[in-house]
Design a protein around this motif. Sequence first.
Motif, mmCIF file in Angstrom:
data_model
loop_
_atom_site.group_PDB
_atom_site.id
_atom_site.type_symbol
_atom_site.label_atom_id
_atom_site.label_comp_id
_atom_site.label_asym_id
_atom_site.label_seq_id
_atom_site.Cartn_x
_atom_site.Cartn_y
_atom_site.Cartn_z
ATOM 1 N N ASP A 39 -110.485 -19.922 25.572
ATOM 2 C CA ASP A 39 -109.501 -20.822 24.972
ATOM 3 C C ASP A 39 -108.583 -20.078 24.020
ATOM 4 O O ASP A 39 -107.370 -20.285 24.009
ATOM 5 N N ALA A 40 -109.203 -19.234 23.231
ATOM 6 C CA ALA A 40 -108.397 -18.513 22.247
ATOM 7 C C ALA A 40 -107.357 -17.647 22.940
ATOM 8 O O ALA A 40 -106.207 -17.547 22.492
ATOM 9 N N TYR B 224 -110.763 -20.972 16.791
ATOM 10 C CA TYR B 224 -110.095 -19.792 17.343
ATOM 11 C C TYR B 224 -109.711 -18.797 16.260
ATOM 12 O O TYR B 224 -109.519 -17.628 16.522
ATOM 13 N N GLY C 140 -115.704 -20.191 20.802
ATOM 14 C CA GLY C 140 -115.215 -19.173 19.875
ATOM 15 C C GLY C 140 -116.277 -18.867 18.834
ATOM 16 O O GLY C 140 -117.129 -19.693 18.519
ATOM 17 N N GLN D 127 -104.513 -19.685 24.101
ATOM 18 C CA GLN D 127 -103.668 -20.014 22.943
ATOM 19 C C GLN D 127 -102.715 -18.865 22.638
ATOM 20 O O GLN D 127 -101.543 -19.054 22.372
ATOM 21 N N LEU E 276 -111.956 -12.182 22.741
ATOM 22 C CA LEU E 276 -111.506 -13.543 22.493
ATOM 23 C C LEU E 276 -112.219 -14.471 23.460
ATOM 24 O O LEU E 276 -112.536 -14.090 24.586
#
Lengths: 649, 648
Positions: free
Chosen positions: A162-163, A82, A197, A166, A159
Amino acid sequence: MGDKNTPLLAVLQLLRKYNLKGTEDILRKEASLGDVEYENLDLPEVELASILTAHHTESDPYSYEFAYDNLKKFIETSLDIYKHELSTLLYPVFVHMYLLLILYDHNEHAVNFLEKFGQEQEDYCQEDLKRLSIVKHKDQIKGNELAEIYSTNKFVVQLSRDASSQLKRFLHEQKSSTVIINIINNHIQVEVHDGPGRTQAQVRATTGGMLGEATRNENRTKVYYGLLKEPDIQVLPAPVEDEEEVEETPDKPKKKKAKKDNIFMKKPKSDPNAPPNDRIPLPELKETDKIEKGKALREASKRIQLGPDSLPSICFYTLLNSGHTAICTDICDDSTLLAVGFSNSNIKVWTLTPVKLRGMKSAEKLLDIDREAGDVLVRMMEEKDRDTCRTLYGHSGSVYKVAFDPFKTLLLSCSEDSTVRLWSLQCWTCLVVYRGHVWPVWDVRWSPHGHYFVSSGHDRTARLWATDHHQPLRIFSGHLSDVDCVQFHPNSNYVATGSSDRTVRLWDCLTGTQVRIMTGHKSTIFTLAFSVCGRWLASGGSGELIVFDISNGSPAAILPPLHTAPIHALAFSRDGTILSSGSLDCNIKLWDFTAITEEANGEEPGANPIQKEEKFLLRSFATKNSPIKGLHFTRRNLLLAVGSYEGSA
Amino acid sequence: MGDSEFAYGSSLSVDSMKVIAESIGIASLGDDAAKELADDVTFRLKVIVQDSMKFMHHSKRQKLSITDIDNALKIKNIECQYGFIQPDSLPFRFASGGGRELHFIEEKEIDLSEILSAPPPKIPLDVSVRAHWLSVDGVQPTVPENPPPLSKEAQKLESVDPISKLSKPTNKDAAGKPMCGKAARLKASESVHVKQLATHELSVEQQLYYKEITEACVGSDEGRRAEALQSLACDPGLHEMLPRMCTFISEGVKVNVVQNNLALLIYLMRMVKALLDNQSLYLEKYLHELIPSVSTCIVSRQLCLRPEMDNHWALRDFAARLMAQICKTFNTSTNNLQTRVTRLFAKALQCPSQTNNETGVGPSMVTSMKESEKTPLASLYGAVQGLAELGPEVVKVFILPRVRWLGERVEGALSGLGGADRLAAGNLKHQLLKVLAPVVRQLRQPPDLPDDYKRDYGYLGPSLQQAVSKVRASPLAGGGGGAVAVVTCTPPLVPAAPSPSHSHAIISHAPKTVETVASRNVVISASPAPQSPAPSTPPPQKYVIVSQQKGPQTQPASGASHIMVHSSQPTIVRSQNSVVVTSGPAGGAAPPQKVVVVGVQPAHHQVPSSIPGQVSQAPVSVVAKPVFARGGGGPQPPPELDDLSHLA
């Protein structure tokens, strides 16, 4: 003590009240408060409360540093997959924090903030930061081009899913400080894409635009990048002129014919990406144009195949005694004429062949000519009046670009005086002055089919014109800064523009809309060139050279930055195997374009545009203190280069 | 301002604002107002500069010019700043005083009437187009229009740091050969690639070029020679041939100094000059060959067959100028070139009394003292000329203290019988006066009394006094116009044609020589080096080396030792004429000195020069090079040049 410290003292008192000794000590140390103030900490309870509430987090200069530090720590400690995507957030957050600080009149803090974290930003941001750092007062934000762009537009950050989750989690934890949340909500557009990512190299390949990367949706439109079906010019006059060739080998004409069939008949038919021929109306070919086309085809059949093992010869035209005055050059398609625009607003045209430049006869004399005569084109020209060089006067400012039309009867020029002029190469006078741009016009280019041309300038627009209209047909606006260069797509349906906002955009001539936005450049783009097949777009900036795939708008190859000065000239060989680049560092470099495209095709489209090693570079040729201002491949694949000698000093 | 890093020079200070305010008549500008103004003006200026950068880029320049600023003002609707056109760059001056520090631009007052009355300036040349081949099938031809394949900086770097060439991963950019075809395949197939420091093979074209150039340079056709020298001075891409060229020159000098062939020596020096003038060459790597050759031509005892007639003085002058040029170009703090060259010349001027004082006394010393007393006048002339070219300061320190002794020598020779000696003494005297007069003029106060001069400078005193007063009288004349007929050589140095009897022998054979010699191999036989040639070594049959062994007590001032070579026998078995002696002072302060000693005839035994060239820590060694020269009477043998093929 100034009132700056009052909130601090209030906090201290609060800490003491709750008996938070450790924090209190740290704060004291950090704020370097003297004992004196510390001793008389007896603010009334009411005042304390008012100070603390009134002290909105956004207007507290200290919270910014703290928040930025937090964000940095979060990104540094996040997982590697990430990390690189998230790190693209840092720069926009940083810029907006700086602007907010200025907006809230914390000018000194802003300067400190810039000094503290400015060095950490990516190297390509430094130039922008320098430009931003001259803004030191909130009144100046309005006058500053860059600050205005940032405050009125959203910065795009891509992004992975997942990033971004986060990031959301992190922002939730940061309840205490709303600074970052506000900035991200108001000024940053987070684009979420599916898939893993991206790596550092991948991220780096597409960042650099003034407002971050392109959003996915912007590059969704289908682009017909294929070539148009060439009009059938089989009705060529028999190649009688090529007598010498006939003498050489009697069977050559046959061979040539076969080749010709190859070139015209097969290719366009099978191109699924080509737009319909009547998508935009193209001018009918005149009889003379057909002759010219026929000539071009015959020349093309004699072309040398280039490749890594057979490099082109380069003929270099040096402009002597020109110093810094020569600005732009162009060589016409059949390589017989050279035009140079000067800073003293002149344009000079040289002939590169023994054929002299002739003017047209005066009107009275033209009346006497029989218009039905077969050689009327020859007869109308003056017989005596011939020169190797002619000068065109008319502009009232530096001439930034000259361009020959495909049939070498017209010449376009654009200038600092914010006009575009059309010149006749037969009577050697100005025919039309196109007014429309408000500020200097940086670039002008012909459509490969003639009739249309496109110009771009300091007014942040590119305009599409037809020679018979004094108003532009389309205005392409959307760039955030000067549009420094334009280029027509070989099929005349699209126009590419390069700008100081470090993006390359592709516009549809039919609809006037933007169909591609390509990021990856870290500096101003000075020149563009479409590959012969129409799929690739090479763009050159200050030393960097990127090849974009316009089918999806991603950088296909980022060539190593071997040029040390701005690249102002790019040219593809006629067979599309070699890309040549010329720069102000007095070097011409030849790149293996076949290898570049193979590499790009090998990968799944849109992914892994990794910076290539020097293997793409075939050769580099230095000139003697003559910055390269123009490159041109002749129809037989001889490379012509133009530069002006700047003295031995 | 918080950002101290950018602050200086990038923003206007309050003080500047006040100064500007004062200059337009506002005496008391408040601090706040000044600060406000300074910030605002700084901001505006920076915005303008930013915009003018755009104009610079679009004008395809890398230097911001005044027109760019004008254009930037124009798009902001501000009137241009007229009258700021300046062809040269303006120096930005700094002044401080009264607690203020100011930067300003010097403004000269221009007399308008002068400009109006002056003739109109020349019309600038019109722009023209010139075509050349930058590349032919991917190979860049080395023509003057193209830059040299290896830039001077790269050559310099290479000579300073040869490793850099090895570490360079690919020479794609620099080399003139394409990375395709055979070379690429070869490179691909070779797993272990042994890199050489320098390519030693010359292409056929280069060999031809070398042959043509060297022949033309020493041949008889002056026109061809001029062309060849022009080529040496201008052509880029000669660096690959430099080792050979330099060896050719140094070998040529060695041979021809033995044969007293003045013409060829002059030709060779002109070659050196041409190489020095070539902007694309960096010669430092070859100085160890060039400097001995050049200094030989300055101080050699005899450079021509008939010293009383031939103008070898011109050659000495020319070579001295070359030496000064070399010193100026290549002197660095590491190689101490100028110091070493100066020491070399100063050594030749060493007068006996000083030698006596400075160095220890030993059996060898006696000899060397005697010898230096006999330093031929021609060598003294050369040394004086060599020092004089290095500047007035050198003259002051090295020549002036020895003027008394030099005067004695001149006096002795002038009163002597030998015609050649008298001529030499005359020349030396003239030269000394010419060189010393401006220096003495600086040193002494106007009342020039002949007696004072006589007292201070000995024999030369009165003449010097005349020269000085002459210089004082006409400061522009520069002390020229002596009575002695010295022909100062002007750049196209063409040797006087030798007398008919010899001209045939020399000139007609010269080109031929090169050809014949080209097929002959010369073997350099390094004779076993005696570890330390003791002064008392019995003279071998061919030559005696009398070397002064420097003890640890030796003063550093006498860095290089004197080495004598006696060619004791007139008819040397193998005409062993040219001898290279390398002597290293054991434990001395100075680095070992390489000395080229050339002895010719038994009557002469002398050290013409001691050259600081090699820095190797080699012990004393003697290398003898056989050189083909047929001595004796009869017709003049053709001047033979050493073949260099053994180096290939």
